[in-house]
Motif scaffolding. Sequence first.
Motif, PDB file in Angstrom:
ATOM      1  N   GLY A 169       9.511  -0.348  18.086  1.00 46.40           N
ATOM      2  CA  GLY A 169      10.770  -0.089  17.410  1.00 46.40           C
ATOM      3  C   GLY A 169      10.866  -0.699  16.031  1.00 46.40           C
ATOM      4  N   LYS A 170       9.755  -1.197  15.500  1.00 42.63           N
ATOM      5  CA  LYS A 170       9.741  -1.875  14.204  1.00 42.63           C
ATOM      6  C   LYS A 170       8.577  -1.366  13.364  1.00 42.63           C
ATOM      7  N   VAL A 171       8.669  -1.596  12.040  1.00 43.15           N
ATOM      8  CA  VAL A 171       7.579  -1.253  11.131  1.00 43.15           C
ATOM      9  C   VAL A 171       7.262  -2.476  10.282  1.00 43.15           C
ATOM     10  N   LEU A 172       5.968  -2.800  10.169  1.00 43.46           N
ATOM     11  CA  LEU A 172       5.514  -3.893   9.319  1.00 43.46           C
ATOM     12  C   LEU A 172       5.106  -3.305   7.976  1.00 43.46           C
ATOM     13  N   LEU A 173       5.730  -3.772   6.906  1.00 41.03           N
ATOM     14  CA  LEU A 173       5.482  -3.283   5.553  1.00 41.03           C
ATOM     15  C   LEU A 173       4.789  -4.357   4.733  1.00 41.03           C
ATOM     16  N   ARG A 174       3.889  -3.920   3.865  1.00 40.24           N
ATOM     17  CA  ARG A 174       3.191  -4.830   2.961  1.00 40.24           C
ATOM     18  C   ARG A 174       3.413  -4.354   1.538  1.00 40.24           C
ATOM     19  N   THR A 175       3.774  -5.290   0.635  1.00 39.74           N
ATOM     20  CA  THR A 175       3.913  -4.988  -0.781  1.00 39.74           C
ATOM     21  C   THR A 175       3.050  -5.952  -1.572  1.00 39.74           C
ATOM     22  N   ASP A 176       2.124  -5.411  -2.363  1.00 36.30           N
ATOM     23  CA  ASP A 176       1.270  -6.241  -3.215  1.00 36.30           C
ATOM     24  C   ASP A 176       1.930  -6.387  -4.579  1.00 36.30           C
ATOM     25  N   GLU A 177       2.132  -7.629  -5.005  1.00 36.31           N
ATOM     26  CA  GLU A 177       2.832  -7.935  -6.243  1.00 36.31           C
ATOM     27  C   GLU A 177       1.880  -8.657  -7.189  1.00 36.31           C
ATOM     28  N   ALA A 178       2.025  -8.371  -8.495  1.00 34.79           N
ATOM     29  CA  ALA A 178       1.219  -9.063  -9.498  1.00 34.79           C
ATOM     30  C   ALA A 178       1.748 -10.487  -9.662  1.00 34.79           C
ATOM     31  N   PRO A 179       0.882 -11.476 -10.034  1.00 29.43           N
ATOM     32  CA  PRO A 179      -0.560 -11.269 -10.174  1.00 29.43           C
ATOM     33  C   PRO A 179      -1.308 -11.324  -8.842  1.00 29.43           C
ATOM     34  N   ASP A 180      -0.981 -12.300  -7.999  1.00 26.60           N
ATOM     35  CA  ASP A 180      -1.716 -12.451  -6.736  1.00 26.60           C
ATOM     36  C   ASP A 180      -0.762 -12.824  -5.612  1.00 26.60           C
ATOM     37  N   ARG A 181       0.211 -11.976  -5.361  1.00 24.04           N
ATOM     38  CA  ARG A 181       1.186 -12.279  -4.323  1.00 24.04           C
ATOM     39  C   ARG A 181       1.334 -11.081  -3.393  1.00 24.04           C
ATOM     40  N   ILE A 220      -5.922  -0.149  11.277  1.00 20.47           N
ATOM     41  CA  ILE A 220      -6.610  -1.426  11.307  1.00 20.47           C
ATOM     42  C   ILE A 220      -7.804  -1.474  10.367  1.00 20.47           C
ATOM     43  N   ASP A 221      -7.971  -0.660   9.368  1.00 23.38           N
ATOM     44  CA  ASP A 221      -9.142  -0.755   8.508  1.00 23.38           C
ATOM     45  C   ASP A 221      -8.830  -0.407   7.061  1.00 23.38           C
ATOM     46  N   LEU A 222      -8.596  -1.393   6.180  1.00 18.30           N
ATOM     47  CA  LEU A 222      -8.550  -1.133   4.748  1.00 18.30           C
ATOM     48  C   LEU A 222      -9.945  -1.348   4.204  1.00 18.30           C
ATOM     49  N   ASP A 223     -10.365  -0.518   3.266  1.00 21.49           N
ATOM     50  CA  ASP A 223     -11.718  -0.625   2.744  1.00 21.49           C
ATOM     51  C   ASP A 223     -11.773  -1.119   1.303  1.00 21.49           C
ATOM     52  N   LEU A 224     -10.641  -1.342   0.678  1.00 25.60           N
ATOM     53  CA  LEU A 224     -10.626  -1.768  -0.698  1.00 25.60           C
ATOM     54  C   LEU A 224      -9.817  -3.041  -0.843  1.00 25.60           C
ATOM     55  N   ALA A 225     -10.140  -3.812  -1.868  1.00 21.23           N
ATOM     56  CA  ALA A 225      -9.340  -4.989  -2.161  1.00 21.23           C
ATOM     57  C   ALA A 225      -8.011  -4.555  -2.746  1.00 21.23           C
ATOM     58  N   PRO A 226      -6.957  -5.387  -2.665  1.00 21.12           N
ATOM     59  CA  PRO A 226      -5.680  -5.057  -3.274  1.00 21.12           C
ATOM     60  C   PRO A 226      -5.857  -4.834  -4.778  1.00 21.12           C
ATOM     61  N   PRO A 227      -5.031  -4.006  -5.477  1.00 20.35           N
ATOM     62  CA  PRO A 227      -3.881  -3.352  -4.874  1.00 20.35           C
ATOM     63  C   PRO A 227      -4.282  -2.212  -3.969  1.00 20.35           C
ATOM     64  N   PRO A 270      15.708  -5.140   7.167  1.00 26.49           N
ATOM     65  CA  PRO A 270      14.699  -6.209   7.292  1.00 26.49           C
ATOM     66  C   PRO A 270      15.047  -7.173   8.421  1.00 26.49           C
ATOM     67  N   LEU A 271      14.044  -7.526   9.203  1.00 31.62           N
ATOM     68  CA  LEU A 271      14.192  -8.514  10.269  1.00 31.62           C
ATOM     69  C   LEU A 271      13.638  -9.866   9.827  1.00 31.62           C
ATOM     70  N   TRP A 272      12.573  -9.849   9.046  1.00 31.24           N
ATOM     71  CA  TRP A 272      12.087 -11.047   8.383  1.00 31.24           C
ATOM     72  C   TRP A 272      11.204 -10.642   7.204  1.00 31.24           C
ATOM     73  N   THR A 273      11.111 -11.568   6.230  1.00 29.70           N
ATOM     74  CA  THR A 273      10.293 -11.348   5.035  1.00 29.70           C
ATOM     75  C   THR A 273       9.556 -12.637   4.729  1.00 29.70           C
ATOM     76  N   ARG A 274       8.291 -12.514   4.371  1.00 29.92           N
ATOM     77  CA  ARG A 274       7.508 -13.696   3.991  1.00 29.92           C
ATOM     78  C   ARG A 274       6.603 -13.327   2.826  1.00 29.92           C
ATOM     79  N   THR A 275       6.575 -14.198   1.801  1.00 31.06           N
ATOM     80  CA  THR A 275       5.723 -13.996   0.631  1.00 31.06           C
ATOM     81  C   THR A 275       4.573 -14.996   0.672  1.00 31.06           C
TER      82      THR A 275
END
Length: 435
Positions: free
Chosen positions: A162-174, A8-15, A187-192
Amino acid sequence: MPDAVPLIDLDLAPPHDPAGPAPLRRLPVPGRATRVVGVLAAALLTMAAASPPAPALVRVLSAGGTAAAAFTLGHGALYTATFGQNPDSEAGIRRYDLPSGAQVWATAVPQNVQSLSLEPQSGVLLARSGSDPRMVFLDAADGAVLWHLAEAGTSAVRLTGGKVLLRTDEAPDRMELKLADARTGTPLWTRTLDGYSELRDDAVGAGPPRRLVVIGYDGHVTTLDLADGRVLGTGDLGVRLHAEYNSDTDLDYTSVDVSGEELYLSRREGGRVSLAAYRLPALSPKWLVRGGELGTVYGCGRILCMSDGHRLNGIDPDDGSLLWTNPAWSSAGLTPDGRLVAATWADDPETAEIDPASGAVLRPLAHTFFVGDIELRGDTKLAGRTWVSVTGNDGAPHTVGGLDTTAPYGCEADGPYLACPTIAGPTGVWRLPLT
């Protein structure tokens, strides 16, 4: 933490660091409260109902000949990861059964591993590195590799149910969010989503999250149903958020935090300070207080806590009024049985049980931390000795033995077992005298 995996703690901006757990981060706060809050969260998260003590602690396992790079306890088992020889070398993952201490399996994975996360519902063990984008999902029962990821910019945010939430940072700002089956990766669902964003969830204590809150740096807030990814509500905070924050040079300040059903915005702009509460998922205003204190806001039972690294404040959740402030403490955490424990900021912080209504000390705890229903107290005179106490039917702690570990934190508990790093190196496991 404990758990569900409390990432629950990211300390930097993406990426983001693609190999680390992309935790659900708070936007930057002044001072150094985050580290102590993390220590308290990990130490207090799984405190259980009191059990009567029996005579003594019994050591059942000394795992491996050297210190583990990571370890975690599961039901009747200890899982460890060994250090690789260099950043690109293999790591060894092992399972030991308890109480026998027998090694059940050993599996090599193609990257260093510095984090192990067990998801009990699916029986999946997730192995991650701190510097490598690869992550491996193993069967906790036999060590078989179920599936793996090696996608740059992708991180595991949460492993639960029983599930894993994955995050992918895509250029430029997605940003792409994906919920997948923990055993298969299906995959159970995907949202961009557009724009740089950070994540929160509505989990409180050890409860599983139901909703995911996406907070854009443009101030736009989107609340998603974690089960199916549908949008539950949207809103706008009307303020741009800092991607990074330097408390020594920045005059303006913004912190956004989620606790249960509400979002909190602590802000200083042009010298004006305010604290606002919004109801989720529609981001409808609840209250606004002008003036007062700044900091990270989080739930502490019947009150809110606010930390800025230099003091701890108690806030009334009904109207945002300041109940008390205490510069002796830098952060606090709530035990599941309702006790509020505050900590000083230090490399080896001291703690105390405090009164939520007034902030007054109810019980000094010195170098004591809680793991499960266990108290771990660092000996102030004998270096490298930590005393273990469990709570009896009388409600008082009873010392049942000592550990040769350097600090009263960094341990895990599961059922009757306690696992800790030791001075000698190997991870130790002790059976607690619980009945």
